[in-house]
Design a protein around this motif. Structure first.
Motif, PDB file in Angstrom:
ATOM      1  N   GLY A   1     -10.431  19.771   8.147  1.00 50.62           N
ATOM      2  CA  GLY A   1      -9.915  20.771   7.071  1.00 50.62           C
ATOM      3  C   GLY A   1      -9.792  22.214   7.058  1.00 50.62           C
ATOM      4  O   GLY A   1      -9.122  22.738   6.407  1.00 50.62           O
ATOM      5  N   GLN A   2     -10.593  22.766   8.306  1.00 53.02           N
ATOM      6  CA  GLN A   2     -10.403  23.990   8.377  1.00 53.02           C
ATOM      7  C   GLN A   2     -10.951  24.467   9.934  1.00 53.02           C
ATOM      8  O   GLN A   2     -11.906  23.890  10.315  1.00 53.02           O
ATOM      9  N   VAL A   3     -10.135  25.325  10.553  1.00 49.37           N
ATOM     10  CA  VAL A   3     -10.249  25.821  11.944  1.00 49.37           C
ATOM     11  C   VAL A   3     -10.408  27.161  11.839  1.00 49.37           C
ATOM     12  O   VAL A   3      -9.342  27.743  11.792  1.00 49.37           O
ATOM     13  N   GLY A   4     -11.635  27.737  12.376  1.00 46.77           N
ATOM     14  CA  GLY A   4     -11.511  29.066  12.636  1.00 46.77           C
ATOM     15  C   GLY A   4     -11.221  30.104  11.044  1.00 46.77           C
ATOM     16  O   GLY A   4     -10.730  31.109  11.072  1.00 46.77           O
ATOM     17  N   GLY A   5     -11.648  29.324   9.921  1.00 53.02           N
ATOM     18  CA  GLY A   5     -11.535  30.064   8.850  1.00 53.02           C
ATOM     19  C   GLY A   5     -10.037  29.900   8.026  1.00 53.02           C
ATOM     20  O   GLY A   5      -9.705  30.234   7.172  1.00 53.02           O
ATOM     21  N   VAL A   6      -9.083  28.947   8.766  1.00 59.01           N
ATOM     22  CA  VAL A   6      -7.789  28.744   8.508  1.00 59.01           C
ATOM     23  C   VAL A   6      -7.587  27.173   8.142  1.00 59.01           C
ATOM     24  O   VAL A   6      -8.097  26.454   8.686  1.00 59.01           O
ATOM     25  N   PRO A   7      -7.199  26.891   6.856  1.00 56.61           N
ATOM     26  CA  PRO A   7      -6.803  25.736   6.603  1.00 56.61           C
ATOM     27  C   PRO A   7      -6.083  25.143   7.284  1.00 56.61           C
ATOM     28  O   PRO A   7      -4.921  25.360   7.579  1.00 56.61           O
ATOM     29  N   VAL A   8      -6.224  23.734   7.530  1.00 57.43           N
ATOM     30  CA  VAL A   8      -5.444  22.835   8.242  1.00 57.43           C
ATOM     31  C   VAL A   8      -5.535  21.457   7.900  1.00 57.43           C
ATOM     32  O   VAL A   8      -6.598  21.228   7.193  1.00 57.43           O
ATOM     33  N   THR A   9      -4.690  20.610   8.036  1.00 60.26           N
ATOM     34  CA  THR A   9      -4.671  18.981   7.794  1.00 60.26           C
ATOM     35  C   THR A   9      -4.633  18.563   9.067  1.00 60.26           C
ATOM     36  O   THR A   9      -3.502  18.241   9.595  1.00 60.26           O
ATOM     37  N   CYS A  10      -5.645  17.860  10.036  1.00 61.84           N
ATOM     38  CA  CYS A  10      -5.650  17.189  10.762  1.00 61.84           C
ATOM     39  C   CYS A  10      -6.659  16.036  10.840  1.00 61.84           C
ATOM     40  O   CYS A  10      -7.593  15.973   9.827  1.00 61.84           O
ATOM     41  N   THR A  11      -6.510  15.019  11.469  1.00 58.30           N
ATOM     42  CA  THR A  11      -7.177  13.781  11.464  1.00 58.30           C
ATOM     43  C   THR A  11      -7.968  14.064  12.817  1.00 58.30           C
ATOM     44  O   THR A  11      -7.520  14.124  13.741  1.00 58.30           O
ATOM     45  N   GLY A  12      -9.256  13.521  12.849  1.00 59.87           N
ATOM     46  CA  GLY A  12     -10.087  13.333  14.025  1.00 59.87           C
ATOM     47  C   GLY A  12     -10.728  11.811  14.018  1.00 59.87           C
ATOM     48  O   GLY A  12     -10.619  11.174  13.082  1.00 59.87           O
ATOM     49  N   GLN A  13     -11.618  11.549  15.039  1.00 59.12           N
ATOM     50  CA  GLN A  13     -12.111  10.171  14.964  1.00 59.12           C
ATOM     51  C   GLN A  13     -13.610  10.614  15.531  1.00 59.12           C
ATOM     52  O   GLN A  13     -13.716  11.165  16.737  1.00 59.12           O
ATOM     53  N   LEU A  14     -14.707   9.919  14.908  1.00 55.71           N
ATOM     54  CA  LEU A  14     -16.059  10.140  15.565  1.00 55.71           C
ATOM     55  C   LEU A  14     -16.116   9.330  16.627  1.00 55.71           C
ATOM     56  O   LEU A  14     -15.548   8.051  16.844  1.00 55.71           O
ATOM     57  N   ILE A  15     -16.515   9.981  17.864  1.00 53.76           N
ATOM     58  CA  ILE A  15     -16.684   9.314  18.913  1.00 53.76           C
ATOM     59  C   ILE A  15     -18.016   8.973  19.585  1.00 53.76           C
ATOM     60  O   ILE A  15     -18.179   8.375  20.588  1.00 53.76           O
ATOM     61  N   GLY A  16     -18.800   9.706  18.819  1.00 56.50           N
ATOM     62  CA  GLY A  16     -20.328   9.264  18.851  1.00 56.50           C
ATOM     63  C   GLY A  16     -21.198  10.417  18.734  1.00 56.50           C
ATOM     64  O   GLY A  16     -20.766  11.749  18.899  1.00 56.50           O
ATOM     65  N   GLY A  17     -22.470  10.526  18.264  1.00 53.57           N
ATOM     66  CA  GLY A  17     -23.202  11.416  17.920  1.00 53.57           C
ATOM     67  C   GLY A  17     -22.602  12.652  17.100  1.00 53.57           C
ATOM     68  O   GLY A  17     -22.432  12.522  16.123  1.00 53.57           O
ATOM     69  N   ARG A  18     -22.577  13.579  17.868  1.00 52.86           N
ATOM     70  CA  ARG A  18     -21.851  14.925  17.222  1.00 52.86           C
ATOM     71  C   ARG A  18     -20.392  15.358  17.421  1.00 52.86           C
ATOM     72  O   ARG A  18     -19.999  16.324  17.288  1.00 52.86           O
ATOM     73  N   TRP A  19     -19.660  14.288  18.219  1.00 54.10           N
ATOM     74  CA  TRP A  19     -18.396  14.635  18.808  1.00 54.10           C
ATOM     75  C   TRP A  19     -17.189  13.895  17.920  1.00 54.10           C
ATOM     76  O   TRP A  19     -17.413  12.977  17.678  1.00 54.10           O
ATOM     77  N   VAL A  20     -16.174  14.644  17.756  1.00 51.05           N
ATOM     78  CA  VAL A  20     -15.190  14.341  17.151  1.00 51.05           C
ATOM     79  C   VAL A  20     -13.937  14.609  18.007  1.00 51.05           C
ATOM     80  O   VAL A  20     -14.044  15.708  18.501  1.00 51.05           O
ATOM     81  N   LEU A  21     -12.984  13.487  18.134  1.00 46.56           N
ATOM     82  CA  LEU A  21     -11.727  13.769  18.995  1.00 46.56           C
ATOM     83  C   LEU A  21     -10.757  14.159  18.042  1.00 46.56           C
ATOM     84  O   LEU A  21     -10.404  13.157  17.249  1.00 46.56           O
ATOM     85  N   SER A  22      -9.741  15.023  18.281  1.00 44.95           N
ATOM     86  CA  SER A  22      -8.701  15.215  17.754  1.00 44.95           C
ATOM     87  C   SER A  22      -7.657  15.683  18.631  1.00 44.95           C
ATOM     88  O   SER A  22      -7.733  15.942  19.731  1.00 44.95           O
ATOM     89  N   ALA A  23      -6.496  16.357  17.836  1.00 41.37           N
ATOM     90  CA  ALA A  23      -5.352  16.776  18.491  1.00 41.37           C
ATOM     91  C   ALA A  23      -5.592  18.421  18.851  1.00 41.37           C
ATOM     92  O   ALA A  23      -5.875  19.129  17.930  1.00 41.37           O
TER      93      ALA A  23
END
Length: 195
Positions: A15-37
């Motif tokens: 929902g936010q990257v570097g303080g800038v609102p975004v709308t993207c989807t990611g996928q939990l791939i294990g532990g602390r990691w999310v895969l996105s675009a």
């Protein structure tokens, strides 16, 4: 498409990257990691990538009952590191290697057995042009929409051949911006897509 409901518990809203609102989807791939675009972390002028920044600057949300961002069960977590695929080029027209890893400040708490996986050491899955795949995530629900849906949506689409994909993307094909034999192209039915 239709509401995804609880079918994809590993879906993450970026929902936010570097303080800038975004709308993207990611996928939990294990532990602390999310895969996105990777295009989700591009700077506004598309010449570089946003940093995770201090706490509260880059946020992901997951664990939402029914994949509904308004659910009280949602967890919003800070991202502490952004790792862009080394072959992804920061540019408006480059779609190859469009992958980013987002490292969360805490473990998601999902057992490995509850996460989707692709078999084999090289991360491949066999699909044919006759296959159907399901796209799921947060985003706009129509070309006319101005606000993304608070609920994850899902749509089943057919897999397209590399030739059909190249024909639908002539600029990328002509300029060598994408190797269409290394991507999974989908679509072909008006109104059934992801954004």
């Amino acid at each position: 498409g239709a509401e995804a409901g609880g079918r994809f518990p590993w879906i993450v809203h970026v929902g936010q990257v570097g303080g800038v609102p975004v709308t993207c989807t990611g996928q939990l791939i294990g532990g602390r990691w999310v895969l996105s675009a990777a295009h989700c972390v591009l700077t506004s002028d598309k010449s570089g990538f946003r940093e995770a920044g201090p706490p509260g600057s880059t946020l992901v949300t997951f664990g939402c009952a029914g994949a509904d961002l308004t659910s009280a069960s949602c967890r919003t977590v800070n991202v502490v590191r952004i790792v862009v695929h080394p072959c992804y080029t920061a540019a408006p027209n480059h779609d190859h290697d469009d992958l980013v890893l987002l490292e969360m400040e805490e473990d998601a708490g999902f057992a490995a057995a509850d996460l989707p996986w692709v078999g084999g050491l090289n991360g491949t899955v066999e699909v044919t042009n006759a296959s159907n795949v399901t796209l799921a995530g947060y985003g706009l629900t129509s070309n006319a929409a101005t606000q993304p849906s608070a609920k994850a949506m899902a749509v089943t689409v057919g897999v397209a051949s590399a030739a059909a994909c190249a024909a639908a993307n002539p600029y990328a094909d002509t300029n060598g911006l994408m190797n269409f034999s290394n991507v999974l192209c989908t679509g072909g039915v008006a109104g059934r897509d992801s954004c």
